[in-house]
Design an enzyme around this catalytic site. Sequence first.
Site, PDB file in Angstrom:
ATOM      1  N   CYS A   2       1.828  -9.962  19.383  1.00 48.87           N
ATOM      2  CA  CYS A   2       2.481 -10.398  20.598  1.00 48.87           C
ATOM      3  C   CYS A   2       1.524 -10.260  21.785  1.00 48.87           C
ATOM      4  CB  CYS A   2       3.754  -9.627  20.946  1.00 48.87           C
ATOM      5  SG  CYS A   2       4.990  -9.706  19.665  1.00 48.87           S
ATOM      6  N   ARG A  27      -2.588 -13.729  19.619  1.00 49.71           N
ATOM      7  CA  ARG A  27      -1.927 -12.472  19.249  1.00 49.71           C
ATOM      8  C   ARG A  27      -0.579 -12.685  18.558  1.00 49.71           C
ATOM      9  NH1 ARG A  27      -4.095  -8.198  21.810  1.00 49.71           N
ATOM     10  NH2 ARG A  27      -2.218  -7.004  21.457  1.00 49.71           N
ATOM     11  N   TRP A  75       4.892 -12.502  17.823  1.00 48.18           N
ATOM     12  CA  TRP A  75       4.688 -12.378  16.382  1.00 48.18           C
ATOM     13  C   TRP A  75       5.855 -11.516  15.905  1.00 48.18           C
ATOM     14  CZ3 TRP A  75       4.028  -8.605  12.646  1.00 48.18           C
ATOM     15  CH2 TRP A  75       3.494  -9.042  11.422  1.00 48.18           C
ATOM     16  N   ASN A 101       5.645  -5.796  23.548  1.00 45.54           N
ATOM     17  CA  ASN A 101       4.786  -5.878  22.365  1.00 45.54           C
ATOM     18  C   ASN A 101       4.863  -4.517  21.694  1.00 45.54           C
ATOM     19  OD1 ASN A 101       2.662  -6.219  20.526  1.00 45.54           O
ATOM     20  ND2 ASN A 101       1.135  -5.603  22.026  1.00 45.54           N
ATOM     21  N   GLY A 102       5.311  -4.477  20.442  1.00 42.66           N
ATOM     22  CA  GLY A 102       5.408  -3.197  19.742  1.00 42.66           C
ATOM     23  C   GLY A 102       6.710  -3.103  18.983  1.00 42.66           C
ATOM     24  N   GLU A 508     -14.877 -10.317   1.446  1.00 47.46           N
ATOM     25  CA  GLU A 508     -14.676 -10.992   2.733  1.00 47.46           C
ATOM     26  C   GLU A 508     -14.524 -12.507   2.536  1.00 47.46           C
ATOM     27  OE1 GLU A 508     -13.841 -10.160   5.535  1.00 47.46           O
ATOM     28  OE2 GLU A 508     -14.400 -11.818   6.848  1.00 47.46           O
ATOM     29  N   LYS A 512     -11.250 -14.579   3.757  1.00 48.09           N
ATOM     30  CA  LYS A 512     -11.325 -15.730   4.675  1.00 48.09           C
ATOM     31  C   LYS A 512     -10.649 -16.959   4.059  1.00 48.09           C
ATOM     32  CE  LYS A 512     -12.880 -14.384   8.313  1.00 48.09           C
ATOM     33  NZ  LYS A 512     -12.261 -13.162   7.942  1.00 48.09           N
ATOM     34  N   GLU A 515      -6.747 -16.474   3.975  1.00 48.31           N
ATOM     35  CA  GLU A 515      -6.037 -16.437   5.264  1.00 48.31           C
ATOM     36  C   GLU A 515      -6.091 -17.780   5.992  1.00 48.31           C
ATOM     37  OE1 GLU A 515      -7.349 -13.878   8.525  1.00 48.31           O
ATOM     38  OE2 GLU A 515      -9.385 -13.896   7.751  1.00 48.31           O
ATOM     39  N   HIS A 531     -13.913  -7.068 -17.497  1.00 47.00           N
ATOM     40  CA  HIS A 531     -12.884  -6.042 -17.733  1.00 47.00           C
ATOM     41  C   HIS A 531     -11.486  -6.597 -17.488  1.00 47.00           C
ATOM     42  CE1 HIS A 531     -15.933  -3.009 -18.308  1.00 47.00           C
ATOM     43  NE2 HIS A 531     -16.538  -3.460 -17.222  1.00 47.00           N
ATOM     44  N   LYS A 625      -3.848 -11.810  15.639  1.00 49.20           N
ATOM     45  CA  LYS A 625      -5.212 -11.296  15.768  1.00 49.20           C
ATOM     46  C   LYS A 625      -5.287  -9.778  15.677  1.00 49.20           C
ATOM     47  CE  LYS A 625      -9.615 -11.708  16.688  1.00 49.20           C
ATOM     48  NZ  LYS A 625     -10.435 -12.157  15.539  1.00 49.20           N
TER      49      LYS A 625
HETATM   50  C1  AGP Z   1      -9.674 -11.007   9.348  1.00 53.21           C
HETATM   51  O1  AGP Z   1     -10.051 -12.307   9.559  1.00 53.21           O
HETATM   52  C2  AGP Z   1      -8.439 -10.567  10.022  1.00 53.21           C
HETATM   53  N1  AGP Z   1      -8.303 -11.038  11.322  1.00 53.21           N
HETATM   54  C3  AGP Z   1      -8.079  -9.099   9.806  1.00 53.21           C
HETATM   55  O2  AGP Z   1      -8.318  -8.748   8.496  1.00 53.21           O
HETATM   56  C4  AGP Z   1      -8.745  -8.052  10.758  1.00 53.21           C
HETATM   57  O3  AGP Z   1     -10.079  -7.891  10.443  1.00 53.21           O
HETATM   58  C5  AGP Z   1      -7.965  -6.733  10.616  1.00 53.21           C
HETATM   59  O4  AGP Z   1      -6.641  -6.938  11.015  1.00 53.21           O
HETATM   60  C6  AGP Z   1      -8.578  -5.615  11.402  1.00 53.21           C
HETATM   61  O5  AGP Z   1      -8.612  -5.894  12.766  1.00 53.21           O
HETATM   62  P1  AGP Z   1      -9.479  -5.032  13.764  1.00 53.21           P
HETATM   63  O6  AGP Z   1     -10.911  -5.210  13.378  1.00 53.21           O
HETATM   64  O7  AGP Z   1      -9.181  -5.591  15.110  1.00 53.21           O
HETATM   65  O8  AGP Z   1      -9.045  -3.615  13.620  1.00 53.21           O
END
Ligand code: AGP
Length: 630
Positions: A2, A27, A75, A101-102, A508, A512, A515, A531, A625
């Site tokens: 949010c 966000r 969000w 937000n929270g 990673e 990517k 997501e 395995h 984010k």
């Molecule tokens: C990755 O593309 C994501 N946005 C997510 O995994 C992100 O890295 C994770 O939420 C951690 O965020 P931060 O680095 O702001 O703590």
Amino acid sequence: MCGIIGYCGHRPAIPLVLEGLSRLEYRGYDSAGLAFLQVSDLKIIRSEGKLCNLVEKVAKSANTFAPIGIGHTRWATHGLPVEKNAHPHKSYNGVLAIVHNGIIENFQEIKNVLLEKGYEFYSDTDTEVLANLVADELDSLLQEKYHTKFIDNAEILMHKAQEDNKEFLHCMEEAFCNALKKAHGAYAVVMLSPLIPQHIMAARLSAPLLMGIGVGEYFVASDVPAFLPYTREVIFLDDREFAIISTSSYEIKNIFSREKIEKEIHHIPWDLQGAAKDGYKHFMLKEIMEQPKVLRDCLVGRLQNKNVLLPELDNLKMPERIRIIACGTSYNAGLWSQYYLEQLGQIPVSVEIASEFRYRKPILGKNELIIVISQSGETADTLGALRLCKELGNTVLGICNVLGSSVAREADFCLYTQAGPEISVASTKAMLSQMVLLLLFAIYLGQRKNSHQEQATEIINELLRLPAVLEKTLPQLCEKAQYFAYKYAFAKSFFYLGRGVAFSLALEGALKLKELSYIHAEGYATGEMKHGPIALIDAEFPTFALLFDDEYFSKVRSGILEVKSRQGKVIALLQEGTMLENDDLWFIPKTSLPEFLALPAMQLFSYEMADYLGKDVDQPRNLAKSVTVE
Ligand code: AGP
């Protein structure tokens, strides 16, 4: 999650709030809304879906000047992402509106009490409960003061508020604080009320909130880009602090003691360009292409005569062990650095997922240094882990990107990553910058121990060469990424394989791809395939394999050939000068740090795949984010 914003000043608040929300949309983006005052009327406009829906609705219904406004991009945590759950939320009697937000963890208990008192609720959110709690506290205070219950009579109430505006401001402040004292959990809240039409109130606990200090105007927001066109002078609110803002002044106080607090004003060096798309189709593409600059920026001031300078760590005691804690992409960066920290620093290193670490009563070594990595510096699980480690008496080093974020302020030591604002939800340049900082830290530890100096010098030379190499290679990477994305867009699932330093990159790459393109992907250590996972391989299940020119080359090559022998199609990313019996080869220039070229290659592949499949690249579904809730 949010994004929230509040504005008091000489500009029209409605377009300004909408503009701010557009920079906070990363966000959260499942619904949005704003509130403003029209004379003494509290107006709220909300809309389901992306911000553009709200903009359209506002254009139809609000052609008015308002000097004060608050806004929210959501969000969802409590309740579906539908209009009735979008913020702002009014109290039942309409005397105030709140954006939040929270999560208010005890919202149900509070709601039960309010229901018994006859309050009605129109949404499924915890925020509406908070709005009513403030109204209830105000009701009690006004009754005490005026010996009459008039909170339900808006007309008399407004009249009284105009007559007694100082007194009402005082009561509202008290009601706001009393309510917040009863709310457990995490919040950044901004409140607006026609009873105090010159002011907005804002407060934080475990969720980001900062103030922008302009000339004759003040802002509160979840992040700096929200008000970056208007001011770069910023105050970071701390937990349990609240601010009262008017068009001509501001005050910051402690929620519990109500004592005034003098706060430092920080100058933010970011410019607006850093938070704009700059002609690129998506923020993600822009941020990937910025990586040569990020590499350079991370090295500025950090090297002298082939020595690493980290003056921020001058008072750091040499640790016996290191534990790295992070989430998502930041976790992958931490896992990658384990190899270098152990090799160059000669210190045992373990790496943990923050959400697992914080709830399992961890046993930490006495001289164990905790490194928390976070782009945003606000990730709830990472912050929770940081706080736990501090409670246990351990020293914490934060590696983060956002200036003045909670991680930066709460860690004992902090290294900033210099990646600039990262707007796209998918983290790209932030990971690269984390890798540079962690590598510098590994060399720095080696320096302090006087070990591996030769290897360190070689790495430094390569780091200095890398920005130019990456810059030259990026056009080729873009072209290849597009070619392979189109060719493999049929896939329903993908494996990513790597070994050694490439293992964490495989994780990673898979993160990517899933997501962004919603294609199922799993990262594996190449040696683990036989395995179990290799059972999945057939002609429809492709693999993205990383094959670096290192000591594992022949073993990884065998692993890939085993996949191919089972009809598996493979995209093999390898370095010039090496070869593999495979059709889809993707060569990157020879370097002793191939990770720094392989990472952008995989980012571009996921980007192209998502764009080709028509996905929302910068704002993938269900994500946000910074994950400021558990
Ligand atoms: C990755 O593309 C994501 N946005 C997510 O995994 C992100 O890295 C994770 O939420 C951690 O965020 P931060 O680095 O702001 O703590």
